[in-house]
Design a protein around this motif. Structure first.
Motif, PDB file in Angstrom:
ATOM      1  N   ALA A 145     -10.789  -1.454  11.530  1.00 45.48           N
ATOM      2  CA  ALA A 145     -11.968  -0.931  11.614  1.00 45.48           C
ATOM      3  C   ALA A 145     -12.827  -1.899  12.242  1.00 45.48           C
ATOM      4  CB  ALA A 145     -12.811  -0.496  10.794  1.00 45.48           C
ATOM      5  N   THR A 146     -14.271  -2.074  12.580  1.00 45.94           N
ATOM      6  CA  THR A 146     -14.608  -2.776  13.404  1.00 45.94           C
ATOM      7  C   THR A 146     -15.893  -3.334  12.101  1.00 45.94           C
ATOM      8  OG1 THR A 146     -16.709  -1.167  13.855  1.00 45.94           O
ATOM      9  CG2 THR A 146     -15.066  -1.796  15.534  1.00 45.94           C
ATOM     10  N   GLY A 147     -16.379  -3.520  10.872  1.00 42.16           N
ATOM     11  CA  GLY A 147     -16.750  -3.407   9.867  1.00 42.16           C
ATOM     12  C   GLY A 147     -16.907  -2.837   8.436  1.00 42.16           C
ATOM     13  N   LEU A 148     -17.582  -2.991   7.806  1.00 43.59           N
ATOM     14  CA  LEU A 148     -17.622  -2.153   6.102  1.00 43.59           C
ATOM     15  C   LEU A 148     -18.304  -1.072   6.541  1.00 43.59           C
ATOM     16  CD1 LEU A 148     -18.136  -2.263   3.702  1.00 43.59           C
ATOM     17  CD2 LEU A 148     -20.225  -2.637   3.332  1.00 43.59           C
ATOM     18  N   ILE A 149     -18.587  -0.262   6.791  1.00 49.77           N
ATOM     19  CA  ILE A 149     -19.048   0.888   6.911  1.00 49.77           C
ATOM     20  C   ILE A 149     -17.711   1.559   7.903  1.00 49.77           C
ATOM     21  CG2 ILE A 149     -20.892   3.666   7.394  1.00 49.77           C
ATOM     22  CD1 ILE A 149     -22.405   0.970   7.118  1.00 49.77           C
ATOM     23  N   PRO A 150     -17.622   1.258   8.823  1.00 49.12           N
ATOM     24  CA  PRO A 150     -16.317   2.419   9.442  1.00 49.12           C
ATOM     25  C   PRO A 150     -14.962   1.729   8.427  1.00 49.12           C
ATOM     26  CG  PRO A 150     -17.498   0.965  11.121  1.00 49.12           C
ATOM     27  CD  PRO A 150     -17.598   0.391  10.349  1.00 49.12           C
ATOM     28  N   GLY A 151     -15.058   1.178   8.234  1.00 50.81           N
ATOM     29  CA  GLY A 151     -13.394   0.415   7.506  1.00 50.81           C
ATOM     30  C   GLY A 151     -13.071   1.930   6.398  1.00 50.81           C
ATOM     31  N   PHE A 152     -14.299   1.070   5.471  1.00 45.55           N
ATOM     32  CA  PHE A 152     -14.502   2.102   4.085  1.00 45.55           C
ATOM     33  C   PHE A 152     -14.153   3.539   4.390  1.00 45.55           C
ATOM     34  CE2 PHE A 152     -17.295   4.646   0.596  1.00 45.55           C
ATOM     35  CZ  PHE A 152     -16.349   3.702  -1.003  1.00 45.55           C
ATOM     36  N   MET A 153     -15.005   3.966   5.155  1.00 43.92           N
ATOM     37  CA  MET A 153     -14.334   5.299   5.482  1.00 43.92           C
ATOM     38  C   MET A 153     -13.279   6.252   6.280  1.00 43.92           C
ATOM     39  SD  MET A 153     -17.752   6.796   5.033  1.00 43.92           S
ATOM     40  CE  MET A 153     -17.768   8.282   5.970  1.00 43.92           C
ATOM     41  N   ARG A 154     -13.017   4.790   7.078  1.00 40.51           N
ATOM     42  CA  ARG A 154     -11.261   5.602   7.308  1.00 40.51           C
ATOM     43  C   ARG A 154     -10.295   5.467   6.063  1.00 40.51           C
ATOM     44  NH1 ARG A 154      -7.990   2.192  11.900  1.00 40.51           N
ATOM     45  NH2 ARG A 154      -5.704   3.152  11.668  1.00 40.51           N
ATOM     46  N   LEU A 155     -10.870   4.091   5.406  1.00 41.99           N
ATOM     47  CA  LEU A 155     -10.175   4.340   4.038  1.00 41.99           C
ATOM     48  C   LEU A 155      -9.978   5.224   3.598  1.00 41.99           C
ATOM     49  CD1 LEU A 155      -8.221   2.098   2.971  1.00 41.99           C
ATOM     50  CD2 LEU A 155     -10.044   1.794   1.882  1.00 41.99           C
ATOM     51  N   ALA A 156     -11.165   5.727   3.222  1.00 44.18           N
ATOM     52  CA  ALA A 156     -10.936   7.136   2.566  1.00 44.18           C
ATOM     53  C   ALA A 156     -11.035   8.149   3.436  1.00 44.18           C
ATOM     54  CB  ALA A 156     -13.017   6.857   2.341  1.00 44.18           C
ATOM     55  N   ARG A 157     -11.531   8.439   3.927  1.00 47.73           N
ATOM     56  CA  ARG A 157     -10.723   9.932   5.043  1.00 47.73           C
ATOM     57  C   ARG A 157      -9.765  10.219   5.381  1.00 47.73           C
ATOM     58  NH1 ARG A 157     -12.640   8.108   9.549  1.00 47.73           N
ATOM     59  NH2 ARG A 157     -11.355   7.610  10.432  1.00 47.73           N
ATOM     60  N   GLU A 158      -8.441   9.291   5.504  1.00 46.43           N
ATOM     61  CA  GLU A 158      -7.252   8.556   5.662  1.00 46.43           C
ATOM     62  C   GLU A 158      -6.634   8.029   4.100  1.00 46.43           C
ATOM     63  OE1 GLU A 158      -5.694   5.290   7.707  1.00 46.43           O
ATOM     64  OE2 GLU A 158      -6.927   6.555   9.956  1.00 46.43           O
ATOM     65  N   GLU A 159      -7.120   7.929   2.541  1.00 51.16           N
ATOM     66  CA  GLU A 159      -5.976   7.678   1.744  1.00 51.16           C
ATOM     67  C   GLU A 159      -6.818   8.114   0.798  1.00 51.16           C
ATOM     68  OE1 GLU A 159      -4.794   3.745   1.396  1.00 51.16           O
ATOM     69  OE2 GLU A 159      -4.846   3.744   3.575  1.00 51.16           O
ATOM     70  N   GLY A 160      -8.872   8.585   0.396  1.00 56.18           N
ATOM     71  CA  GLY A 160      -9.064   9.447   0.108  1.00 56.18           C
ATOM     72  C   GLY A 160      -8.664   8.448  -1.314  1.00 56.18           C
ATOM     73  N   LEU A 161      -9.076   9.178  -2.558  1.00 56.07           N
ATOM     74  CA  LEU A 161      -9.696   8.253  -3.559  1.00 56.07           C
ATOM     75  C   LEU A 161      -8.122   8.104  -4.288  1.00 56.07           C
ATOM     76  CD1 LEU A 161     -12.269   7.990  -5.352  1.00 56.07           C
ATOM     77  CD2 LEU A 161     -10.622   9.118  -6.984  1.00 56.07           C
ATOM     78  N   ARG A 162      -7.901   7.922  -4.460  1.00 52.29           N
ATOM     79  CA  ARG A 162      -5.795   7.430  -4.655  1.00 52.29           C
ATOM     80  C   ARG A 162      -5.832   6.303  -3.565  1.00 52.29           C
ATOM     81  NH1 ARG A 162      -0.109  10.693  -5.277  1.00 52.29           N
ATOM     82  NH2 ARG A 162       1.172   8.885  -6.552  1.00 52.29           N
ATOM     83  N   GLY A 163      -5.925   6.233  -2.403  1.00 51.48           N
ATOM     84  CA  GLY A 163      -5.866   5.525  -1.528  1.00 51.48           C
ATOM     85  C   GLY A 163      -6.798   3.971  -1.471  1.00 51.48           C
ATOM     86  N   GLY A 170       0.289  -3.115   2.140  1.00 56.26           N
ATOM     87  CA  GLY A 170       0.931  -1.392   2.288  1.00 56.26           C
ATOM     88  C   GLY A 170       2.184  -1.653   1.414  1.00 56.26           C
ATOM     89  N   HIS A 171       2.752  -3.023   1.354  1.00 57.77           N
ATOM     90  CA  HIS A 171       4.225  -3.309   1.050  1.00 57.77           C
ATOM     91  C   HIS A 171       3.806  -3.029  -0.423  1.00 57.77           C
ATOM     92  CE1 HIS A 171       3.507  -7.061   3.909  1.00 57.77           C
ATOM     93  NE2 HIS A 171       3.368  -6.450   4.421  1.00 57.77           N
ATOM     94  N   GLY A 172       6.069  -3.582   0.325  1.00 57.43           N
ATOM     95  CA  GLY A 172       6.576  -2.668  -1.656  1.00 57.43           C
ATOM     96  C   GLY A 172       7.060  -1.242  -1.431  1.00 57.43           C
ATOM     97  N   PRO A 173       7.840  -1.129  -2.263  1.00 53.73           N
ATOM     98  CA  PRO A 173       8.403   0.267  -2.425  1.00 53.73           C
ATOM     99  C   PRO A 173       7.616   1.946  -3.306  1.00 53.73           C
ATOM    100  CG  PRO A 173       9.298  -1.021  -4.646  1.00 53.73           C
ATOM    101  CD  PRO A 173       8.142  -1.438  -3.962  1.00 53.73           C
ATOM    102  N   GLU A 174       8.074   2.451  -2.628  1.00 58.73           N
ATOM    103  CA  GLU A 174       7.522   3.902  -2.858  1.00 58.73           C
ATOM    104  C   GLU A 174       7.324   3.865  -5.139  1.00 58.73           C
ATOM    105  OE1 GLU A 174       5.610   6.019  -1.637  1.00 58.73           O
ATOM    106  OE2 GLU A 174       6.047   5.047   0.432  1.00 58.73           O
ATOM    107  N   GLY A 175       6.254   4.655  -5.105  1.00 60.87           N
ATOM    108  CA  GLY A 175       6.651   4.945  -7.336  1.00 60.87           C
ATOM    109  C   GLY A 175       5.636   4.083  -7.345  1.00 60.87           C
ATOM    110  N   SER A 176       5.428   4.379  -8.721  1.00 56.60           N
ATOM    111  CA  SER A 176       4.367   3.386  -9.865  1.00 56.60           C
ATOM    112  C   SER A 176       3.595   2.572  -8.974  1.00 56.60           C
ATOM    113  CB  SER A 176       5.122   4.061 -11.370  1.00 56.60           C
ATOM    114  OG  SER A 176       5.451   2.633 -11.082  1.00 56.60           O
ATOM    115  N   MET A 177       2.472   2.410  -9.120  1.00 62.92           N
ATOM    116  CA  MET A 177       1.968   1.194  -9.145  1.00 62.92           C
ATOM    117  C   MET A 177       2.541   0.267 -10.542  1.00 62.92           C
ATOM    118  SD  MET A 177       0.061  -0.863  -7.274  1.00 62.92           S
ATOM    119  CE  MET A 177      -0.864   0.352  -6.397  1.00 62.92           C
ATOM    120  N   ALA A 178       2.983   0.039 -11.435  1.00 64.47           N
ATOM    121  CA  ALA A 178       3.655  -0.909 -12.135  1.00 64.47           C
ATOM    122  C   ALA A 178       5.055  -1.082 -11.371  1.00 64.47           C
ATOM    123  CB  ALA A 178       3.454  -0.402 -13.499  1.00 64.47           C
ATOM    124  N   THR A 179       5.638   0.027 -10.808  1.00 69.27           N
ATOM    125  CA  THR A 179       7.480  -0.491  -9.983  1.00 69.27           C
ATOM    126  C   THR A 179       7.224  -1.426  -8.925  1.00 69.27           C
ATOM    127  OG1 THR A 179       7.859   1.724 -11.194  1.00 69.27           O
ATOM    128  CG2 THR A 179       9.177   0.906 -10.014  1.00 69.27           C
TER     129      THR A 179
END
Length: 330
Positions: A164-182, A263-272
């Protein structure tokens, strides 16, 4: 108040431990603590953005993993231009404005609460290290709830060129693509990083101040406290040592946080994911970039305490509660 006064009178009459006179901070006092903490954190973290960019890239880019801070910085500038070193400045400034205010005000609030629970000065002094640990950890936990989405945005901007080009576009893209969980995917590693960081920052700083003043006679203590230059030296030296401790304690989780947000690491819980990433990195990998981060953190922590004290004084904020062990007299 009547019951408390009665208890205090009974303690004094019985020769028991003296009740600790805990200052009654008002909402206005805490707003001053928040403002001082917010400004000191955003100013120092914002100024350290170029170093933090290089440190993060060393952690996540295999091509830079064995480079020093200076050589990695030169390589980034040569390939991407000087502006690359300011990547993530927006979320850094905003995120640490909110987090810094919450952390410093939270530390003052919870230290007061735990001192009140101790009940008397002798008990508070005896368990002062536990009070420092509890206050710094609890204050940091709540501050990190505010910080995590902005820190995720910052790391994504730094580690993924063109995200993204900065804070607001980056924040909005992260929220749009990955939601609260992301946005909160890094919450567990961030508290694993920030809580040890806060413990090093506040606890070691308090203990360093205590060690300095316990080594002085009463006359020298008064001279030091009344000398702005001497107090500047004490605050600076204590902050540098606390910064080194904060960097070392939080380095493994800082490395894992950078990996998780890329985005590195395997799938699974965060602790795993954290356990597997830690095993893959090994001891040496977890501490990659420690040297640059120690330099950065020493400057950050020392600068924060100096600015925090200066802004508190300017705003007329009361001093924090001091529960240092006094020098014993023979």
């Amino acid at each position: 108040m009547t019951e408390k006064a009665s208890i205090n009178a009974k303690l004094a009459a019985s020769g028991g431990p003296a009740p600790f006179q805990v200052p009654q901070f008002t909402f206005r006092d805490y707003s001053k603590f928040f403002a001082a903490g917010a400004l000191c954190a955003t100013l120092t973290h914002g100024a350290m953005t170029p170093i933090d960019v290089v440190k993060t890239r060393i952690q996540v880019d295999p091509a830079l993993a064995r480079h020093s801070l200076l050589s990695a910085g030169r390589k980034i500038v040569a390939s991407e231009g000087p502006s690359a070193l300011l990547t993530g400045f927006g979320p850094t400034a905003v995120g640490y404005f909110i987090q810094g205010g919450g952390k410093f005000a939270g530390y003052e609030f919870f230290k007061k609460r735990f001192v009140s629970i101790a009940g008397d000065q002798e008990t508070a002094v005896k368990y002062r290290t536990a009070i420092y640990l509890g206050a710094s950890s609890t204050g940091e936990f709540f501050a990190d709830i505010l910080l995590t989405p902005l820190e995720a945005t910052r790391i994504r901007l730094v580690s993924q060129r063109g995200f993204a080009t900065g804070l607001i576009p980056g924040f909005m893209r992260l929220a749009r693509e990955e939601g609260l969980r992301g946005m909160y995917a890094g919450f567990l590693p961030i508290i694993c990083k920030q809580i040890p960081y806060a413990i090093g920052q506040f606890t070691v700083n308090e203990l360093c101040h205590e060690a300095v003043f316990r080594s002085l006679s009463e006359e020298k203590k008064k001279r030091v406290r009344n000398s702005p230059i001497a107090m500047f030296g004490v605050t600076l030296g204590s902050g540098i040592i606390a910064g080194f401790a904060a960097a070392i304690l939080s380095q493994p989780a800082d490395t894992l946080l950078s990996q998780i947000n890329k985005g590195h690491g395997p799938e699974g819980s965060m602790a795993t994911r954290l356990i597997i990433l830690a095993r893959q990195a090994g001891f040496r990998g977890l501490f990659a970039g420690l040297g640059p981060r120690m330099i950065m953190t020493a400057g950050l922590v020392a600068g924060q305490f100096l600015i925090y004290d200066g802004i508190k004084h300017t705003l007329g904020a009361p001093p924090g509660i001091e529960i240092h062990k006094k020098t014993t007299t023979s």
